[in-house]
Design a protein around this motif. Sequence first.
Motif, PDB file in Angstrom:
ATOM      1  N   UNK A 224       0.816  -1.218   0.000  1.00 44.74           N
ATOM      2  CA  UNK A 224       0.000   0.000   0.000  1.00 44.74           C
ATOM      3  C   UNK A 224       0.846   1.263   0.000  1.00 44.74           C
ATOM      4  N   UNK A 225       2.123   1.121   0.292  1.00 44.99           N
ATOM      5  CA  UNK A 225       3.014   2.288   0.290  1.00 44.99           C
ATOM      6  C   UNK A 225       3.894   2.340  -0.961  1.00 44.99           C
ATOM      7  N   UNK A 226       3.871   1.259  -1.734  1.00 47.56           N
ATOM      8  CA  UNK A 226       4.798   1.157  -2.861  1.00 47.56           C
ATOM      9  C   UNK A 226       4.313   1.959  -4.066  1.00 47.56           C
ATOM     10  N   UNK A 227       5.173   2.819  -4.569  1.00 49.23           N
ATOM     11  CA  UNK A 227       4.869   3.549  -5.801  1.00 49.23           C
ATOM     12  C   UNK A 227       5.308   2.690  -6.982  1.00 49.23           C
ATOM     13  N   UNK A 228       4.388   2.445  -7.902  1.00 51.87           N
ATOM     14  CA  UNK A 228       4.677   1.607  -9.066  1.00 51.87           C
ATOM     15  C   UNK A 228       4.704   2.483 -10.310  1.00 51.87           C
ATOM     16  N   UNK A 229       5.789   2.401 -11.030  1.00 48.46           N
ATOM     17  CA  UNK A 229       5.925   3.166 -12.267  1.00 48.46           C
ATOM     18  C   UNK A 229       6.003   2.188 -13.431  1.00 48.46           C
ATOM     19  N   UNK A 230       5.100   2.350 -14.386  1.00 50.25           N
ATOM     20  CA  UNK A 230       5.120   1.530 -15.599  1.00 50.25           C
ATOM     21  C   UNK A 230       5.517   2.470 -16.734  1.00 50.25           C
ATOM     22  N   UNK A 231       6.805   2.543 -17.056  1.00 49.45           N
ATOM     23  CA  UNK A 231       7.292   3.562 -17.997  1.00 49.45           C
ATOM     24  C   UNK A 231       6.569   3.576 -19.340  1.00 49.45           C
ATOM     25  N   UNK A 232       6.161   2.392 -19.795  1.00 49.81           N
ATOM     26  CA  UNK A 232       5.534   2.323 -21.116  1.00 49.81           C
ATOM     27  C   UNK A 232       4.038   2.623 -21.081  1.00 49.81           C
ATOM     28  N   UNK A 233       3.472   2.877 -19.893  1.00 49.01           N
ATOM     29  CA  UNK A 233       2.025   3.090 -19.810  1.00 49.01           C
ATOM     30  C   UNK A 233       1.670   4.060 -18.687  1.00 49.01           C
ATOM     31  N   UNK A 234       1.291   5.274 -19.065  1.00 45.99           N
ATOM     32  CA  UNK A 234       0.864   6.258 -18.070  1.00 45.99           C
ATOM     33  C   UNK A 234      -0.405   5.798 -17.363  1.00 45.99           C
ATOM     34  N   UNK A 235      -1.319   5.152 -18.098  1.00 46.54           N
ATOM     35  CA  UNK A 235      -2.582   4.727 -17.481  1.00 46.54           C
ATOM     36  C   UNK A 235      -2.361   3.624 -16.453  1.00 46.54           C
ATOM     37  N   UNK A 236      -1.423   2.728 -16.714  1.00 46.61           N
ATOM     38  CA  UNK A 236      -1.150   1.680 -15.736  1.00 46.61           C
ATOM     39  C   UNK A 236      -0.484   2.260 -14.487  1.00 46.61           C
ATOM     40  N   UNK A 237       0.368   3.249 -14.681  1.00 45.32           N
ATOM     41  CA  UNK A 237       0.976   3.931 -13.537  1.00 45.32           C
ATOM     42  C   UNK A 237      -0.096   4.633 -12.711  1.00 45.32           C
ATOM     43  N   UNK A 238      -1.029   5.292 -13.387  1.00 48.12           N
ATOM     44  CA  UNK A 238      -2.131   5.969 -12.694  1.00 48.12           C
ATOM     45  C   UNK A 238      -3.025   4.963 -11.975  1.00 48.12           C
ATOM     46  N   UNK A 239      -3.235   3.807 -12.597  1.00 45.30           N
ATOM     47  CA  UNK A 239      -4.072   2.775 -11.979  1.00 45.30           C
ATOM     48  C   UNK A 239      -3.445   2.301 -10.667  1.00 45.30           C
ATOM     49  N   UNK A 240      -2.144   2.066 -10.697  1.00 41.01           N
ATOM     50  CA  UNK A 240      -1.450   1.617  -9.488  1.00 41.01           C
ATOM     51  C   UNK A 240      -1.531   2.672  -8.387  1.00 41.01           C
ATOM     52  N   UNK A 241      -1.435   3.940  -8.765  1.00 41.63           N
ATOM     53  CA  UNK A 241      -1.534   5.017  -7.778  1.00 41.63           C
ATOM     54  C   UNK A 241      -2.938   5.081  -7.181  1.00 41.63           C
ATOM     55  N   UNK A 242      -3.968   4.903  -8.023  1.00 44.33           N
ATOM     56  CA  UNK A 242      -5.351   4.921  -7.532  1.00 44.33           C
ATOM     57  C   UNK A 242      -5.607   3.742  -6.600  1.00 44.33           C
ATOM     58  N   UNK A 243      -5.042   2.596  -6.936  1.00 43.00           N
ATOM     59  CA  UNK A 243      -5.166   1.404  -6.086  1.00 43.00           C
ATOM     60  C   UNK A 243      -4.583   1.686  -4.704  1.00 43.00           C
ATOM     61  N   UNK A 244      -3.400   2.260  -4.693  1.00 46.41           N
ATOM     62  CA  UNK A 244      -2.725   2.557  -3.421  1.00 46.41           C
ATOM     63  C   UNK A 244      -3.519   3.585  -2.609  1.00 46.41           C
TER      64      UNK A 244
END
Length: 313
Positions: A224-244
């Motif tokens: 829940x504290x981990x920031x996930x960056x998916x360099x090839x996909x802004x939407x996947x990065x945003x999804x991970x942030x919303x999940x957290x």
Amino acid sequence: MAALSAMRADTSPLTGTHPAHVFHPLSEILSLWAADGIDTTPFRAGVENAQRRYTGYGLSRMLPLDRVLVGCESSRAGAFGGFHHPNQGYRHLQMVAVITMHGPMERRNPERPSLALLDLLRAYAHDCLHYGSRRRYAEVAGLPVRTQYGINYRRVTGQSYSVADERGSRHTRNLGIVMEGACDKEARSITRKTAERFGFTEPTDVLGALAFRDVTGTLTKEDSRRAVDVPESAEQTQYAAALRHYEMGVNRRYLHFLEEFAPGEENECHTRLLAAVISGDTTTLGAWLDDRHGPGTFAGLFRTPGYFEPVTA
């Protein structure tokens, strides 16, 4: 109310906020997936389990599958869907749930069927509880105004019964958070049992693993504290942030609430909360809390001081 009936007859304002996506009723999407060889048995088994459990809380009817719209076949490059996709969920005025297929959305069938089915089950089980929660409306100037949702109330002037939490708080005294957390705890429990029953395993990639732990309610504090960056996909990065953000802002706060006020009895308190949300009656829940914390616990915990203040013109 005529205005409420009109809203429920037209869902286009909801799907119109996602112009790139194509929406199908859930009943239709399940049939389409099955026709293409995807085994939807786990979803249906999970729904049967949810129905049995929800009956015990007093819910007599599940959200009709045709009142759930699933977005997919997106024309937006890189579109990524799932429970944490922006601007979706159950909408009480329209009595419709708008959700999206988990994973890449530029297709009709999910990239990962097992994970998509679990995500769909979590969303549906969650929204069934919102659908079944007690609601009361008043008509003001020809428009419906919700004055009760579950165990929370709102005056026609807009004053909420429940106080808002401070930003970033670990605790909650907000009934919206408590009810949302209760619904999601229950939905994720059903999803977790379904995953175990059908032998679904956690994906090996970071976002897939997080999504699996999220839908099954097994996220760790580190997750829940981990920031996930998916360099090839802004939407996947945003999804991970919303999940957290959802995990910290809703689920962790709700679990902490149970630990605060029902230590050693968290499951019993959770069960009583859900039953109260469905019935809209806090009598039994209030008496249970009073036995443990003294008279007037429910109002003392949740009621904002200005709720009954007179309204000045």
